[in-house]
Design a protein around this motif. Structure first.
Motif, PDB file in Angstrom:
ATOM      1  N   ALA A  35      39.705  46.874  31.166  1.00  0.00           N
ATOM      2  CA  ALA A  35      38.800  46.866  32.325  1.00  0.00           C
ATOM      3  C   ALA A  35      37.839  48.047  32.227  1.00  0.00           C
ATOM      4  O   ALA A  35      38.137  49.053  31.583  1.00  0.00           O
ATOM      5  N   THR A  36      36.712  47.913  32.901  1.00  0.00           N
ATOM      6  CA  THR A  36      35.774  49.031  33.017  1.00  0.00           C
ATOM      7  C   THR A  36      35.801  49.524  34.464  1.00  0.00           C
ATOM      8  O   THR A  36      36.717  49.210  35.221  1.00  0.00           O
ATOM      9  N   GLY A  37      34.775  50.277  34.865  1.00  0.00           N
ATOM     10  CA  GLY A  37      34.733  50.816  36.230  1.00  0.00           C
ATOM     11  C   GLY A  37      35.273  52.239  36.243  1.00  0.00           C
ATOM     12  O   GLY A  37      35.744  52.748  35.224  1.00  0.00           O
ATOM     13  N   SER A  38      35.240  52.857  37.411  1.00  0.00           N
ATOM     14  CA  SER A  38      35.676  54.257  37.516  1.00  0.00           C
ATOM     15  C   SER A  38      37.193  54.389  37.377  1.00  0.00           C
ATOM     16  O   SER A  38      37.690  55.369  36.827  1.00  0.00           O
ATOM     17  N   PRO A  40      39.814  53.061  35.627  1.00  0.00           N
ATOM     18  CA  PRO A  40      40.670  53.221  34.437  1.00  0.00           C
ATOM     19  C   PRO A  40      40.345  54.414  33.542  1.00  0.00           C
ATOM     20  O   PRO A  40      41.072  54.657  32.571  1.00  0.00           O
ATOM     21  N   LEU A  66      37.512  42.404  30.157  1.00  0.00           N
ATOM     22  CA  LEU A  66      37.435  41.422  31.234  1.00  0.00           C
ATOM     23  C   LEU A  66      36.044  40.846  31.430  1.00  0.00           C
ATOM     24  O   LEU A  66      35.888  39.662  31.694  1.00  0.00           O
ATOM     25  N   ASP A  67      35.025  41.715  31.335  1.00  0.00           N
ATOM     26  CA  ASP A  67      33.724  41.241  31.818  1.00  0.00           C
ATOM     27  C   ASP A  67      32.563  42.054  31.258  1.00  0.00           C
ATOM     28  O   ASP A  67      32.760  43.116  30.650  1.00  0.00           O
ATOM     29  N   TYR A  80      28.824  47.244  29.870  1.00  0.00           N
ATOM     30  CA  TYR A  80      30.249  47.521  29.708  1.00  0.00           C
ATOM     31  C   TYR A  80      30.599  47.731  28.239  1.00  0.00           C
ATOM     32  O   TYR A  80      31.589  48.416  27.924  1.00  0.00           O
ATOM     33  N   GLY A 129      41.329  46.793  37.477  1.00  0.00           N
ATOM     34  CA  GLY A 129      40.990  47.507  38.700  1.00  0.00           C
ATOM     35  C   GLY A 129      40.911  46.434  39.789  1.00  0.00           C
ATOM     36  O   GLY A 129      41.226  45.267  39.557  1.00  0.00           O
ATOM     37  N   ILE A 130      40.460  46.818  40.955  1.00  0.00           N
ATOM     38  CA  ILE A 130      40.290  45.817  42.022  1.00  0.00           C
ATOM     39  C   ILE A 130      39.046  46.180  42.840  1.00  0.00           C
ATOM     40  O   ILE A 130      38.774  47.363  43.068  1.00  0.00           O
ATOM     41  N   HIS A 135      38.341  41.444  44.467  1.00  0.00           N
ATOM     42  CA  HIS A 135      38.025  40.790  43.188  1.00  0.00           C
ATOM     43  C   HIS A 135      38.786  41.437  42.038  1.00  0.00           C
ATOM     44  O   HIS A 135      39.106  42.620  42.075  1.00  0.00           O
ATOM     45  N   ILE A 136      39.102  40.641  41.041  1.00  0.00           N
ATOM     46  CA  ILE A 136      39.664  41.151  39.784  1.00  0.00           C
ATOM     47  C   ILE A 136      38.805  40.578  38.668  1.00  0.00           C
ATOM     48  O   ILE A 136      38.405  39.415  38.731  1.00  0.00           O
ATOM     49  N   GLY A 137      38.529  41.398  37.621  1.00  0.00           N
ATOM     50  CA  GLY A 137      37.429  41.041  36.752  1.00  0.00           C
ATOM     51  C   GLY A 137      36.237  40.911  37.691  1.00  0.00           C
ATOM     52  O   GLY A 137      36.114  41.652  38.669  1.00  0.00           O
ATOM     53  N   PHE A 138      35.358  39.954  37.445  1.00  0.00           N
ATOM     54  CA  PHE A 138      34.306  39.688  38.427  1.00  0.00           C
ATOM     55  C   PHE A 138      34.581  38.348  39.107  1.00  0.00           C
ATOM     56  O   PHE A 138      33.666  37.600  39.425  1.00  0.00           O
ATOM     57  N   PHE A 165      26.126  53.294  39.783  1.00  0.00           N
ATOM     58  CA  PHE A 165      25.907  53.493  38.346  1.00  0.00           C
ATOM     59  C   PHE A 165      24.438  53.308  37.967  1.00  0.00           C
ATOM     60  O   PHE A 165      24.011  53.693  36.886  1.00  0.00           O
ATOM     61  N   LYS A 199      40.001  50.978  48.850  1.00  0.00           N
ATOM     62  CA  LYS A 199      40.756  49.870  48.266  1.00  0.00           C
ATOM     63  C   LYS A 199      42.011  49.517  49.070  1.00  0.00           C
ATOM     64  O   LYS A 199      42.723  48.577  48.727  1.00  0.00           O
TER      65      LYS A 199
HETATM   66  C1  F6R Z   1      35.617  45.959  35.694  1.00  0.00           C
HETATM   67  C2  F6R Z   1      36.168  44.978  36.624  1.00  0.00           C
HETATM   68  C3  F6R Z   1      36.103  45.163  38.101  1.00  0.00           C
HETATM   69  C4  F6R Z   1      36.525  46.565  38.534  1.00  0.00           C
HETATM   70  C5  F6R Z   1      36.446  46.695  40.049  1.00  0.00           C
HETATM   71  C6  F6R Z   1      36.778  48.101  40.508  1.00  0.00           C
HETATM   72  O1  F6R Z   1      35.810  45.555  34.362  1.00  0.00           O
HETATM   73  O2  F6R Z   1      36.660  44.005  36.171  1.00  0.00           O
HETATM   74  O3  F6R Z   1      36.944  44.218  38.711  1.00  0.00           O
HETATM   75  O4  F6R Z   1      37.836  46.813  38.105  1.00  0.00           O
HETATM   76  O5  F6R Z   1      35.150  46.374  40.476  1.00  0.00           O
HETATM   77  O6  F6R Z   1      35.828  48.998  40.017  1.00  0.00           O
HETATM   78  P1  F6R Z   1      36.026  50.569  40.161  1.00  0.00           P
HETATM   79  O7  F6R Z   1      37.183  50.938  39.294  1.00  0.00           O
HETATM   80  O8  F6R Z   1      34.736  51.163  39.638  1.00  0.00           O
HETATM   81  O9  F6R Z   1      36.269  50.830  41.599  1.00  0.00           O
END
Ligand code: F6R
Length: 240
Positions: A35-38, A40, A66-67, A80, A129-130, A135-138, A165, A199
């Motif tokens: 996964a990406t995002g803050s 992990p 994931l995406d 990503y 992440g969530i 949502h999970i992934g997108f 971002f 969250k």
């Molecule tokens: C990213 C992804 C998204 C993020 C989610 C949380 O690959 O699949 O589901 O995990 O949007 O993002 P953050 O960690 O930035 O709060």
């Protein structure tokens, strides 16, 4: 479903790193779902540090992200692809041919991505992440659960959350390509990390709410090996 609360965000994310490292230790050619995002980033920092100290080896590891956003170049620093390069791929000995991210350049890309996951033997451990909306992934809240990798239109909530971002919300791509709920549920083990107060509601609805595509992560209640790791803030509604 297992649920563990940690003192702070870094500890929750590092615990996810521990589970991924254990998977690689037990099976050198593990298939990781990333996964990406803050959230992990500390998990990737742990994995890089253990790699540098010779504790884990990525030589035979395969990865599937994931995406990815649709419509921005892979080389764009906000893609990503670039995120993964910066936080993990450039810092460990993953072979380029073993690294996969969806691309969304053609309508057949999703089918090809699912086939590549199948050919690799399926995902051993999926890091998630969530979103604040569950949502999970997108996989955004919707009327139905999705199955395979597909192009999605991002919700206003996700665009707003990801605007940090970009220069502004207007610059956030409106579409992404994402593994489906079916891909995620097919992983042998799922590790979801959630941190921060924003969250808390999504975590509560994921674990205690009804299973509904309106909260995509709620389907994880049916996964036979799902671990949810949070800091105190994200876990605060789970009082007993
Ligand atoms: C990213 C992804 C998204 C993020 C989610 C949380 O690959 O699949 O589901 O995990 O949007 O993002 P953050 O960690 O930035 O709060």
């Amino acid at each position: 479903m297992e649920f563990h609360v940690y003192e702070n965000a870094r500890a929750a994310c590092e615990a996810a790193g521990v589970l991924i490292a254990a998977q690689i230790t037990r099976k050198g050619d593990s298939v990781l779902g990333l996964a990406t995002g803050s959230t992990p980033i500390p998990a990737y920092e742990m994995l890089v540090s253990w790699y540098k100290r010779g504790v884990i080896d990525f030589d035979r590891v395969r990865t599937f992200n994931l995406d990815e956003y649709v419509g921005i170049d892979e080389k764009n620093p906000l893609s990503y692809h670039s995120f993964m390069e910066e936080h993990l791929f450039s810092k460990v000995n993953l072979r380029p041919e073993n690294v996969h991210l969806p691309s969304g350049r053609s309508s057949l890309d999703g089918v090809a991505y699912d086939e590549a996951i199948r050919q690799a033997g399926g995902i051993d451990i999926q890091l998630l992440g969530i979103g604040r909306n569950g949502h999970i992934g997108f996989n955004e809240p919707a009327a139905d659960f999705t199955y395979g990798t597909h192009v999605v239109t991002l919700t206003e909530d996700t665009i707003e959350a990801n605007a940090r971002f970009f220069n502004s919300a207007d610059d956030v791509p409106r579409q992404a390509i994402s593994m489906g709920i079916g891909n995620i549920m097919s992983a042998r083990c799922v590790v979801l990390v959630a941190t921060g107060e924003s969250k808390a509601n999504a975590v509560y609805r994921t674990i205690r709410g009804p299973i509904t595509p309106e909260v995509p992560a709620s389907i994880l209640q049916l996964h036979p090996c799902c671990v949810i790791l949070t800091d105190r803030e994200a876990g605060k509604l789970m009082t007993d």
